[in-house]
Enzyme design. Structure first.
Site, PDB file in Angstrom:
ATOM      1  N   SER A 107     -54.975 -72.982  59.841  1.00 42.01           N
ATOM      2  CA  SER A 107     -54.431 -72.645  58.518  1.00 42.01           C
ATOM      3  C   SER A 107     -52.983 -72.173  58.621  1.00 42.01           C
ATOM      4  O   SER A 107     -52.601 -71.527  59.595  1.00 42.01           O
ATOM      5  CB  SER A 107     -55.283 -71.520  57.914  1.00 42.01           C
ATOM      6  OG  SER A 107     -54.617 -70.917  56.832  1.00 42.01           O
ATOM      7  N   TYR A 130     -49.909 -74.970  53.346  1.00 37.74           N
ATOM      8  CA  TYR A 130     -49.756 -74.474  51.983  1.00 37.74           C
ATOM      9  C   TYR A 130     -48.296 -74.678  51.639  1.00 37.74           C
ATOM     10  O   TYR A 130     -47.420 -74.357  52.450  1.00 37.74           O
ATOM     11  CB  TYR A 130     -50.079 -72.985  51.891  1.00 37.74           C
ATOM     12  CG  TYR A 130     -51.546 -72.664  51.753  1.00 37.74           C
ATOM     13  CD1 TYR A 130     -52.347 -73.312  50.813  1.00 37.74           C
ATOM     14  CD2 TYR A 130     -52.132 -71.687  52.552  1.00 37.74           C
ATOM     15  CE1 TYR A 130     -53.687 -73.005  50.679  1.00 37.74           C
ATOM     16  CE2 TYR A 130     -53.480 -71.370  52.417  1.00 37.74           C
ATOM     17  CZ  TYR A 130     -54.244 -72.030  51.476  1.00 37.74           C
ATOM     18  OH  TYR A 130     -55.566 -71.720  51.342  1.00 37.74           O
ATOM     19  N   THR A 156     -53.282 -78.664  51.392  1.00 42.08           N
ATOM     20  CA  THR A 156     -54.243 -78.072  50.453  1.00 42.08           C
ATOM     21  C   THR A 156     -53.653 -78.064  49.050  1.00 42.08           C
ATOM     22  O   THR A 156     -52.558 -77.538  48.829  1.00 42.08           O
ATOM     23  CB  THR A 156     -54.619 -76.653  50.909  1.00 42.08           C
ATOM     24  OG1 THR A 156     -55.238 -76.756  52.191  1.00 42.08           O
ATOM     25  CG2 THR A 156     -55.588 -75.989  49.941  1.00 42.08           C
ATOM     26  N   LYS A 252     -56.534 -82.092  50.654  1.00 45.91           N
ATOM     27  CA  LYS A 252     -57.711 -81.218  50.546  1.00 45.91           C
ATOM     28  C   LYS A 252     -57.777 -80.557  49.172  1.00 45.91           C
ATOM     29  O   LYS A 252     -56.768 -80.038  48.688  1.00 45.91           O
ATOM     30  CB  LYS A 252     -57.606 -80.140  51.633  1.00 45.91           C
ATOM     31  CG  LYS A 252     -58.684 -79.078  51.614  1.00 45.91           C
ATOM     32  CD  LYS A 252     -58.577 -78.189  52.839  1.00 45.91           C
ATOM     33  CE  LYS A 252     -59.730 -77.229  52.946  1.00 45.91           C
ATOM     34  NZ  LYS A 252     -59.577 -76.042  52.110  1.00 45.91           N
ATOM     35  N   HIS A 276     -62.712 -75.435  47.798  1.00 41.38           N
ATOM     36  CA  HIS A 276     -62.232 -74.291  48.581  1.00 41.38           C
ATOM     37  C   HIS A 276     -63.381 -73.305  48.854  1.00 41.38           C
ATOM     38  O   HIS A 276     -63.186 -72.096  48.899  1.00 41.38           O
ATOM     39  CB  HIS A 276     -61.097 -73.583  47.829  1.00 41.38           C
ATOM     40  CG  HIS A 276     -60.004 -73.051  48.707  1.00 41.38           C
ATOM     41  ND1 HIS A 276     -58.801 -73.676  48.865  1.00 41.38           N
ATOM     42  CD2 HIS A 276     -59.916 -71.933  49.461  1.00 41.38           C
ATOM     43  CE1 HIS A 276     -58.021 -72.971  49.672  1.00 41.38           C
ATOM     44  NE2 HIS A 276     -58.686 -71.902  50.051  1.00 41.38           N
TER      45      HIS A 276
HETATM   46  C1  LIG Z   1     -62.347 -66.782  54.615  1.00 42.96           C
HETATM   47  C2  LIG Z   1     -61.828 -68.112  54.182  1.00 42.96           C
HETATM   48  C3  LIG Z   1     -60.465 -68.383  54.266  1.00 42.96           C
HETATM   49  C4  LIG Z   1     -59.975 -69.638  53.891  1.00 42.96           C
HETATM   50  N1  LIG Z   1     -58.661 -69.929  54.069  1.00 42.96           N
HETATM   51  C5  LIG Z   1     -58.201 -71.169  53.808  1.00 42.96           C
HETATM   52  C6  LIG Z   1     -56.866 -71.516  54.103  1.00 42.96           C
HETATM   53  O1  LIG Z   1     -56.092 -70.719  54.625  1.00 42.96           O
HETATM   54  N2  LIG Z   1     -56.460 -72.776  53.795  1.00 42.96           N
HETATM   55  C7  LIG Z   1     -57.312 -73.703  53.213  1.00 42.96           C
HETATM   56  O2  LIG Z   1     -56.901 -74.830  52.946  1.00 42.96           O
HETATM   57  N3  LIG Z   1     -58.592 -73.387  52.967  1.00 42.96           N
HETATM   58  C8  LIG Z   1     -59.058 -72.155  53.258  1.00 42.96           C
HETATM   59  N4  LIG Z   1     -60.370 -71.862  53.032  1.00 42.96           N
HETATM   60  C9  LIG Z   1     -61.276 -72.896  52.510  1.00 42.96           C
HETATM   61  C10 LIG Z   1     -61.889 -73.688  53.668  1.00 42.96           C
HETATM   62  O3  LIG Z   1     -60.941 -74.491  54.299  1.00 42.96           O
HETATM   63  C11 LIG Z   1     -63.026 -74.576  53.196  1.00 42.96           C
HETATM   64  O4  LIG Z   1     -62.587 -75.374  52.130  1.00 42.96           O
HETATM   65  C12 LIG Z   1     -64.264 -73.789  52.760  1.00 42.96           C
HETATM   66  O5  LIG Z   1     -64.489 -72.696  53.613  1.00 42.96           O
HETATM   67  C13 LIG Z   1     -65.470 -74.687  52.772  1.00 42.96           C
HETATM   68  O6  LIG Z   1     -66.585 -74.009  52.300  1.00 42.96           O
HETATM   69  P1  LIG Z   1     -67.674 -73.309  53.256  1.00 42.96           P
HETATM   70  O7  LIG Z   1     -67.077 -72.033  53.717  1.00 42.96           O
HETATM   71  O8  LIG Z   1     -68.833 -73.121  52.348  1.00 42.96           O
HETATM   72  O9  LIG Z   1     -67.933 -74.244  54.422  1.00 42.96           O
HETATM   73  C14 LIG Z   1     -60.871 -70.619  53.400  1.00 42.96           C
HETATM   74  C15 LIG Z   1     -62.237 -70.335  53.321  1.00 42.96           C
HETATM   75  C16 LIG Z   1     -62.717 -69.105  53.711  1.00 42.96           C
HETATM   76  C17 LIG Z   1     -64.205 -68.848  53.647  1.00 42.96           C
END
Ligand SMILES: Cc1cc2nc3c(=O)[nH]c(=O)nc-3n(C[C@H](O)[C@H](O)[C@H](O)COP(=O)(O)O)c2cc1C
Length: 388
Positions: A107, A130, A156, A252, A276
């Site tokens: 990330s 981002y 994203t 994404k 997300h």
């Molecule tokens: C704690 C956390 C932080 C996240 N940070 C980002 C991020 O920095 N960039 C991003 O594109 N998605 C981020 N996401 C979304 C994840 O990439 C992903 O889409 C999501 O976790 C998928 O769902 P799941 O946790 O049910 O597998 C984050 C998700 C979580 C749980």
């Protein structure tokens, strides 16, 4: 050593070992958390067709995502602040993914920097971008990912502004945590986490601090990110970013067939059907429900991946059998990481692979290319009849 058989086993250990602030950060959805819950519960509505007397020998879960060989069609999703769930969390997760043979996505909002992860691994990983208002910074970030030989850029699209997650506001989420009295009381019970953190390479945002003028410590960072995410991101800017990168691009956060068509137009190599993890537009549909319409619209022209709600190899099988070429896990690997560091991430991947393999066999498949919609029993009204 406890016997771990499910992702939920890892989650229970993670919950005990990790400061509340970071557990809550991962285990939240936005607003009422409806979308967060439905991402998983909608998978449960799909049933599997049991088939028998099919030769099950010589099975394999290996496949490809964007032309890259993968041990199973599962990548690690980009997760901000991973290095707060466990010391050097991004490095540990990237190493586990590399050894297992699945892609790791770093990330923008990681703790360990692009360079630190590159130094700790031997194969290319993917970088998630981002977009920020500061175009020079974005250009430098893209260059850093190129220099680190990242093999895909994941842009994203569903976080130009932050969805509200109530718990983060109530907990005063920060990295590193601010030492308020409730936080100190909670940290006192998380000695394993604390000892790890004392030896961590980094405790602030490695891709940002020291790379942006005027940001030298994290207390300025919260205000900086709120100000800096680019609310004007549109398809023309995405096309420019793709050109600037010059390599494989994965878009994404697509949840709508019309947006999937736009992604196709700008030449995405893959799209991720994602909300997300239910953290942005609470009230949106689950990813698995949104998948069929998107596949119908663009599935034969671009690789369609999916995340949000995957907690088992059965969920992976359902998404792939419906037509996704790959999936991502976010929380499922974070639980493993917070529970047991690198070993925990490996365990999470092993649990998912085993579930995928056994389920595939009992549905009459021997390899990922055998998975198809007719292995599934999908409720007739699964996509729902909605009035736009
Ligand atoms: C704690 C956390 C932080 C996240 N940070 C980002 C991020 O920095 N960039 C991003 O594109 N998605 C981020 N996401 C979304 C994840 O990439 C992903 O889409 C999501 O976790 C998928 O769902 P799941 O946790 O049910 O597998 C984050 C998700 C979580 C749980």
């Amino acid at each position: 050593m406890p016997v771990i058989t499910t992702i939920d086993d890892l989650k229970q250990i993670y919950r005990r070992r990790t400061p509340k602030m970071f557990y809550d950060y991962a285990e939240s959805g936005s607003w009422t958390e409806q979308t967060f819950r439905e991402n998983s519960s909608d998978f449960d509505q799909i049933r599997l067709r049991q088939r028998v007397a099919v030769d099950m020998s010589g099975r394999s879960t290996s496949s490809q995502m964007i032309g890259q060989d993968v041990a199973m069609p599962v990548a690690l999703a980009p997760v901000g602040l991973t290095g707060m769930q466990c010391a050097d969390g991004e490095i540990k997760a990237a190493r586990a993914a590399e050894k297992f043979g699945v892609p790791f996505t770093l990330s923008t909002m990681s703790i360990n920097s692009i360079e630190e992860v590159a130094e700790a691994t031997t194969k290319p990983f993917w970088f998630q971008l981002y977009t920020m208002k500061d175009e020079d910074y974005v250009a430098r970030l893209i260059q850093r990912a190129k220099d680190a030989k990242c093999s895909a850029l994941v842009i994203t699209l569903d976080l130009q502004i932050l969805g509200q997650r109530h718990k983060d506001l109530k907990n005063g989420l920060s990295a590193p945590p601010k030492l308020t009295i409730p936080t100190m009381i909670n940290l006192a019970t998380k000695w394993r986490w604390g000892i790890g953190m004392l030896g961590a390479k980094r405790r602030n945002f490695g891709n940002i601090v020291g790379h942006v003028h005027g940001v030298s410590d994290t207390s300025q960072l919260g205000a900086w990110t709120a100000e800096q995410f680019d609310p004007s991101l549109d398809w023309s800017k995405i096309a420019k970013l793709k050109k600037m990168w010059g390599g494989k691009v994965i878009l994404k956060g697509i949840l709508d067939a019309e947006d999937a068509k736009m992604a196709l137009k700008v030449g995405a190599d893959a799209i991720i059907v994602s909300n997300h993890g239910g953290r942005q537009l609470g009230g949106a549909r689950s990813s698995i429900r949104a998948l069929p319409a998107i596949l119908d619209a663009v599935g034969d022209k671009v690789e369609v991946h999916l995340d949000s709600g995957i907690r088992s190899g059965q969920d992976v099988l359902k998404a792939v059998a419906m037509g996704a070429k790959g999936t991502y896990i976010g929380r499922a690997f974070v639980y493993g990481l917070g529970a047991m560091g690198e070993t925990g991430v490996t365990t999470a991947l092993q649990v998912i692979q085993k579930e995928l393999d056994i389920t595939m066999a009992l549905c009459g498949g021997r390899q990922i290319s055998d998975l198809s919609r007719d292995m599934l029993l999908i409720p007739q009204d699964f996509e729902g009849k909605w009035q736009a």
